[in-house]
Design a protein around this motif. Structure first.
Motif, PDB file in Angstrom:
ATOM      1  N   LEU A 243      -1.963  -9.876  -5.900  1.00  9.54           N
ATOM      2  CA  LEU A 243      -1.745  -9.059  -4.694  1.00  9.54           C
ATOM      3  C   LEU A 243      -2.907  -8.106  -4.426  1.00  9.54           C
ATOM      4  CD1 LEU A 243       2.060  -8.169  -5.090  1.00  9.54           C
ATOM      5  CD2 LEU A 243       1.045  -9.699  -3.407  1.00  9.54           C
ATOM      6  N   GLY A 244      -3.861  -8.038  -5.381  1.00 12.48           N
ATOM      7  CA  GLY A 244      -5.061  -7.225  -5.150  1.00 12.48           C
ATOM      8  C   GLY A 244      -4.991  -5.827  -5.746  1.00 12.48           C
ATOM      9  N   CYS A 245      -4.092  -5.630  -6.720  1.00 15.06           N
ATOM     10  CA  CYS A 245      -4.002  -4.307  -7.357  1.00 15.06           C
ATOM     11  C   CYS A 245      -5.136  -4.153  -8.374  1.00 15.06           C
ATOM     12  CB  CYS A 245      -2.639  -4.191  -8.030  1.00 15.06           C
ATOM     13  SG  CYS A 245      -2.371  -2.604  -8.800  1.00 15.06           S
TER      14      CYS A 245
ATOM     15  N   ALA B   9       3.302  -3.817   0.891  1.00 17.17           N
ATOM     16  CA  ALA B   9       3.047  -2.831   1.952  1.00 17.17           C
ATOM     17  C   ALA B   9       2.262  -1.640   1.392  1.00 17.17           C
ATOM     18  CB  ALA B   9       4.368  -2.365   2.550  1.00 17.17           C
ATOM     19  N   THR B  10       2.623  -1.222   0.165  1.00 16.40           N
ATOM     20  CA  THR B  10       1.938  -0.075  -0.453  1.00 16.40           C
ATOM     21  C   THR B  10       0.476  -0.411  -0.712  1.00 16.40           C
ATOM     22  OG1 THR B  10       4.013   0.554  -1.498  1.00 16.40           O
ATOM     23  CG2 THR B  10       2.025   1.548  -2.386  1.00 16.40           C
ATOM     24  N   LEU B  11       0.232  -1.639  -1.193  1.00 13.29           N
ATOM     25  CA  LEU B  11      -1.163  -2.042  -1.455  1.00 13.29           C
ATOM     26  C   LEU B  11      -1.968  -2.066  -0.158  1.00 13.29           C
ATOM     27  CD1 LEU B  11      -0.526  -4.765  -4.162  1.00 13.29           C
ATOM     28  CD2 LEU B  11      -1.909  -2.700  -4.460  1.00 13.29           C
ATOM     29  N   GLY B  12      -1.331  -2.522   0.937  1.00 12.28           N
ATOM     30  CA  GLY B  12      -2.007  -2.545   2.238  1.00 12.28           C
ATOM     31  C   GLY B  12      -2.341  -1.132   2.701  1.00 12.28           C
ATOM     32  N   LEU B  13      -1.374  -0.240   2.548  1.00 16.26           N
ATOM     33  CA  LEU B  13      -1.562   1.160   2.947  1.00 16.26           C
ATOM     34  C   LEU B  13      -2.683   1.803   2.127  1.00 16.26           C
ATOM     35  CD1 LEU B  13      -0.097   3.453   4.629  1.00 16.26           C
ATOM     36  CD2 LEU B  13       1.035   4.038   2.483  1.00 16.26           C
ATOM     37  N   ALA B  14      -2.675   1.531   0.815  1.00 16.92           N
ATOM     38  CA  ALA B  14      -3.692   2.114  -0.074  1.00 16.92           C
ATOM     39  C   ALA B  14      -5.084   1.602   0.303  1.00 16.92           C
ATOM     40  CB  ALA B  14      -3.376   1.768  -1.526  1.00 16.92           C
ATOM     41  N   ARG B  15      -5.166   0.323   0.682  1.00 14.80           N
ATOM     42  CA  ARG B  15      -6.472  -0.223   1.101  1.00 14.80           C
ATOM     43  C   ARG B  15      -6.978   0.511   2.333  1.00 14.80           C
ATOM     44  NH1 ARG B  15      -5.100  -5.289  -0.926  1.00 14.80           N
ATOM     45  NH2 ARG B  15      -3.773  -5.726   0.853  1.00 14.80           N
TER      46      ARG B  15
ATOM     47  N   GLY C 124      12.862  -7.273  -1.852  1.00 16.79           N
ATOM     48  CA  GLY C 124      12.666  -5.933  -1.277  1.00 16.79           C
ATOM     49  C   GLY C 124      11.575  -5.182  -2.024  1.00 16.79           C
ATOM     50  N   ALA C 125      11.673  -5.204  -3.367  1.00 17.12           N
ATOM     51  CA  ALA C 125      10.695  -4.475  -4.189  1.00 17.12           C
ATOM     52  C   ALA C 125       9.299  -5.061  -3.964  1.00 17.12           C
ATOM     53  CB  ALA C 125      11.074  -4.566  -5.668  1.00 17.12           C
ATOM     54  N   GLU C 126       9.240  -6.396  -3.884  1.00 14.55           N
ATOM     55  CA  GLU C 126       7.936  -7.055  -3.707  1.00 14.55           C
ATOM     56  C   GLU C 126       7.324  -6.699  -2.346  1.00 14.55           C
ATOM     57  OE1 GLU C 126       8.158 -10.991  -5.448  1.00 14.55           O
ATOM     58  OE2 GLU C 126       6.636 -11.563  -3.964  1.00 14.55           O
ATOM     59  N   MET C 127       8.180  -6.634  -1.319  1.00 10.93           N
ATOM     60  CA  MET C 127       7.680  -6.268   0.014  1.00 10.93           C
ATOM     61  C   MET C 127       7.115  -4.843  -0.005  1.00 10.93           C
ATOM     62  SD  MET C 127      10.452  -7.928   2.575  1.00 10.93           S
ATOM     63  CE  MET C 127      10.540  -6.490   3.599  1.00 10.93           C
ATOM     64  N   ILE C 128       7.792  -3.967  -0.733  1.00 10.93           N
ATOM     65  CA  ILE C 128       7.325  -2.563  -0.808  1.00 10.93           C
ATOM     66  C   ILE C 128       5.970  -2.508  -1.524  1.00 10.93           C
ATOM     67  CG2 ILE C 128       7.805  -0.299  -1.854  1.00 10.93           C
ATOM     68  CD1 ILE C 128      10.776  -0.830  -1.151  1.00 10.93           C
TER      69      ILE C 128
ATOM     70  N   LEU D 128      -3.293   6.221  -5.958  1.00 13.82           N
ATOM     71  CA  LEU D 128      -1.853   6.098  -5.723  1.00 13.82           C
ATOM     72  C   LEU D 128      -1.261   5.285  -6.871  1.00 13.82           C
ATOM     73  CD1 LEU D 128      -0.373   4.892  -2.325  1.00 13.82           C
ATOM     74  CD2 LEU D 128       0.333   3.867  -4.474  1.00 13.82           C
ATOM     75  N   LYS D 129      -0.158   5.762  -7.447  1.00 15.47           N
ATOM     76  CA  LYS D 129       0.491   5.004  -8.519  1.00 15.47           C
ATOM     77  C   LYS D 129       1.814   4.452  -8.005  1.00 15.47           C
ATOM     78  CE  LYS D 129      -0.152   6.219 -12.836  1.00 15.47           C
ATOM     79  NZ  LYS D 129      -0.083   6.983 -14.115  1.00 15.47           N
ATOM     80  N   ILE D 130       1.923   3.117  -8.026  1.00 18.32           N
ATOM     81  CA  ILE D 130       3.163   2.502  -7.548  1.00 18.32           C
ATOM     82  C   ILE D 130       4.213   2.662  -8.639  1.00 18.32           C
ATOM     83  CG2 ILE D 130       4.230   0.397  -6.649  1.00 18.32           C
ATOM     84  CD1 ILE D 130       1.498  -0.664  -5.968  1.00 18.32           C
ATOM     85  N   ASP D 131       5.367   3.188  -8.278  1.00 18.47           N
ATOM     86  CA  ASP D 131       6.401   3.476  -9.271  1.00 18.47           C
ATOM     87  C   ASP D 131       6.870   2.203  -9.969  1.00 18.47           C
ATOM     88  OD1 ASP D 131       8.215   5.666 -10.305  1.00 18.47           O
ATOM     89  OD2 ASP D 131       9.653   4.092  -9.797  1.00 18.47           O
ATOM     90  N   ARG D 132       7.248   2.360 -11.242  1.00 20.85           N
ATOM     91  CA  ARG D 132       7.593   1.173 -12.035  1.00 20.85           C
ATOM     92  C   ARG D 132       8.861   0.474 -11.555  1.00 20.85           C
ATOM     93  NH1 ARG D 132       8.847   4.920 -16.315  1.00 20.85           N
ATOM     94  NH2 ARG D 132      11.059   4.898 -16.756  1.00 20.85           N
ATOM     95  N   ALA D 133       9.711   1.162 -10.821  1.00 18.90           N
ATOM     96  CA  ALA D 133      10.923   0.518 -10.296  1.00 18.90           C
ATOM     97  C   ALA D 133      10.531  -0.639  -9.363  1.00 18.90           C
ATOM     98  CB  ALA D 133      11.763   1.537  -9.538  1.00 18.90           C
ATOM     99  N   PHE D 134       9.486  -0.442  -8.549  1.00 21.07           N
ATOM    100  CA  PHE D 134       9.035  -1.493  -7.624  1.00 21.07           C
ATOM    101  C   PHE D 134       8.240  -2.561  -8.367  1.00 21.07           C
ATOM    102  CE2 PHE D 134       9.071   2.502  -5.061  1.00 21.07           C
ATOM    103  CZ  PHE D 134      10.257   2.229  -4.396  1.00 21.07           C
ATOM    104  N   VAL D 135       7.420  -2.105  -9.320  1.00 22.34           N
ATOM    105  CA  VAL D 135       6.583  -3.046 -10.085  1.00 22.34           C
ATOM    106  C   VAL D 135       7.487  -4.009 -10.861  1.00 22.34           C
ATOM    107  CG1 VAL D 135       4.916  -3.206 -11.982  1.00 22.34           C
ATOM    108  CG2 VAL D 135       4.639  -1.452 -10.221  1.00 22.34           C
ATOM    109  N   ALA D 136       8.516  -3.475 -11.510  1.00 26.60           N
ATOM    110  CA  ALA D 136       9.415  -4.303 -12.317  1.00 26.60           C
ATOM    111  C   ALA D 136      10.156  -5.308 -11.439  1.00 26.60           C
ATOM    112  CB  ALA D 136      10.408  -3.415 -13.059  1.00 26.60           C
ATOM    113  N   GLY D 137      10.355  -4.971 -10.168  1.00 27.87           N
ATOM    114  CA  GLY D 137      11.093  -5.865  -9.272  1.00 27.87           C
ATOM    115  C   GLY D 137      10.254  -7.020  -8.743  1.00 27.87           C
ATOM    116  N   CYS D 138       8.919  -6.973  -8.943  1.00 31.91           N
ATOM    117  CA  CYS D 138       8.035  -8.024  -8.429  1.00 31.91           C
ATOM    118  C   CYS D 138       8.422  -9.377  -9.037  1.00 31.91           C
ATOM    119  CB  CYS D 138       6.580  -7.717  -8.773  1.00 31.91           C
ATOM    120  SG  CYS D 138       5.779  -6.768  -7.511  1.00 31.91           S
ATOM    121  N   GLY D 139       8.630 -10.382  -8.184  1.00 29.34           N
ATOM    122  CA  GLY D 139       8.992 -11.708  -8.672  1.00 29.34           C
ATOM    123  C   GLY D 139      10.499 -11.871  -8.817  1.00 29.34           C
ATOM    124  N   ARG D 140      11.257 -10.775  -8.713  1.00 32.68           N
ATOM    125  CA  ARG D 140      12.713 -10.859  -8.910  1.00 32.68           C
ATOM    126  C   ARG D 140      13.474 -10.366  -7.691  1.00 32.68           C
ATOM    127  NH1 ARG D 140      14.352  -7.339 -13.419  1.00 32.68           N
ATOM    128  NH2 ARG D 140      12.240  -6.798 -13.997  1.00 32.68           N
ATOM    129  N   ASP D 141      12.843  -9.420  -6.988  1.00 32.05           N
ATOM    130  CA  ASP D 141      13.572  -8.739  -5.923  1.00 32.05           C
ATOM    131  C   ASP D 141      12.651  -8.690  -4.700  1.00 32.05           C
ATOM    132  OD1 ASP D 141      14.440  -6.758  -4.205  1.00 32.05           O
ATOM    133  OD2 ASP D 141      14.880  -5.282  -5.766  1.00 32.05           O
TER     134      ASP D 141
END
Ligand code: C2E
Ligand code: CA
Ligand code: CA
Length: 272
Positions: free
Chosen positions: A238-240, A209-215, A202-206, A187-200
């Motif tokens: 976050l375990g990516c 959650a995506t990493l949990g789902l992928a696990r 909502g993006a960080e929560m996504i 699974l590839k997490i889209d860069r819109a969410f990755v770029a938001g990590c630490g700033r947004d």
């Protein structure tokens, strides 16, 4: 009247661009460039993604976001994908002499997922390059994976041992349930969410959650569009597993990606 004229002009331009693209495919002017995928645990390059590049004598450098939809519209996407696949597999064969576990990802248009011959065609390309199926990953954009016929093609690819990756995860319209029923390995997490990590938040929560789902789904995860050290360390915490983005380098030719493989990731970052 002027609207009708401008529509005609647009059609003419599209026709010219389509003819130029067909010529470019004939003359071998569509080439693959390669962007590294880096392990966030070991800092080593573990794979690469092949991205199509076209420099036209008439139109200059054309962005994939422009010529890929054009290729799809003009019925040229199969030919284009096979040109990229050939380049990708020959580059991967060269890199595997240095790093036997190296993989290459190729973007597969949703239109091709309904082509029953695709798995056999990929098989012969792998055989020609002397590569095992495990060397290849097929990346499929999330919004289209539920097209009729897609599941059968993806299953045929996975049965052979070819990796299948959900690209741009979180941006499409596929339901989670339908995605979970597809035989993906990555699974590839889209860069819109990755770029938001630490700033947004909502993006960080996504991303969490995506990493949990992928696990849960036992999927390998790649974070796309990592540009900064802080984003990288956040994703690692976050375990990516794996990162891709300008921090490790832009798409480059075979000589460039081979040089990247041989140099420490810290130096790759210097050039990014
Ligand atoms: P994609 O598959 O999501 O590929 C990643 C895109 O993000 C690439 O754009 C890459 O250059 C860009 N990128 C990578 N790291 C970063 C970063 O850190 N920051 C930013 N801002 N961007 C980054 P590119 O090469 O322009 O390709 C755009 C899209 O065109 C691709 O998105 C893919 O959907 C499509 N595409 C490219 N080559 C092919 C191909 O051979 N076949 C098909 N079907 N589609 C292709
Ligand atoms: Ca991709
Ligand atoms: Ca992507």
């Amino acid at each position: 009247m002027s609207n009708a004229l401008s529509r005609t002009a647009q059609e003419q331009l599209k026709h010219r661009a389509g003819a130029a693209l067909a010529n470019a495919l004939k003359s071998g002017d569509i080439v693959a460039a390669f962007q590294p995928k880096v392990s966030l645990d070991t800092n080593e390059m573990v794979g690469m993604e092949a991205l199509a590049r076209w420099t036209s004598p008439e139109f200059g450098r054309v962005a994939p976001d422009v010529f890929i939809p054009l290729a799809e519209e003009q019925g040229l996407i199969g030919e284009l994908t096979h040109a990229v696949l050939r380049d990708a597999l020959s580059a991967c064969a060269i890199l595997r002499r240095e790093a036997p576990g190296m993989t290459v990802a190729v973007n597969i248009s949703p239109l091709l997922l309904t082509d029953k011959d695709l798995p056999d065609q990929i098989d012969s390309a792998l055989r020609e390059a002397g590569l095992p199926p495990q060397a290849l990953v097929a990346e499929v954009t999330e919004s289209h994976v539920i097209a009729p016929g897609a599941r059968a093609t993806l299953t045929a690819l996975r049965r052979r041992g070819i990796g299948c990756s959900i690209d741009d995860f979180g941006t499409g319209h596929a339901s989670l349930l339908s995605l979970m029923q597809m035989p993906f390995s990555e699974l590839k997490i889209d860069r819109a969410f990755v770029a938001g990590c630490g700033r947004d938040r909502g993006a960080e929560m996504i991303v969490r959650a995506t990493l949990g789902l992928a696990r849960e789904m036992k999927l390998h995860v790649v974070a796309e569009g990592i540009e900064t050290e802080s984003t990288e360390s956040m994703l690692r915490d976050l375990g990516c597993n794996t990162g891709q983005g300008y921090r490790y380098g832009r798409a480059m030719n075979t000589a460039g990606i081979l040089a990247s493989l041989k140099q420490p990731v810290a130096e790759m970052r210097y050039h990014a």
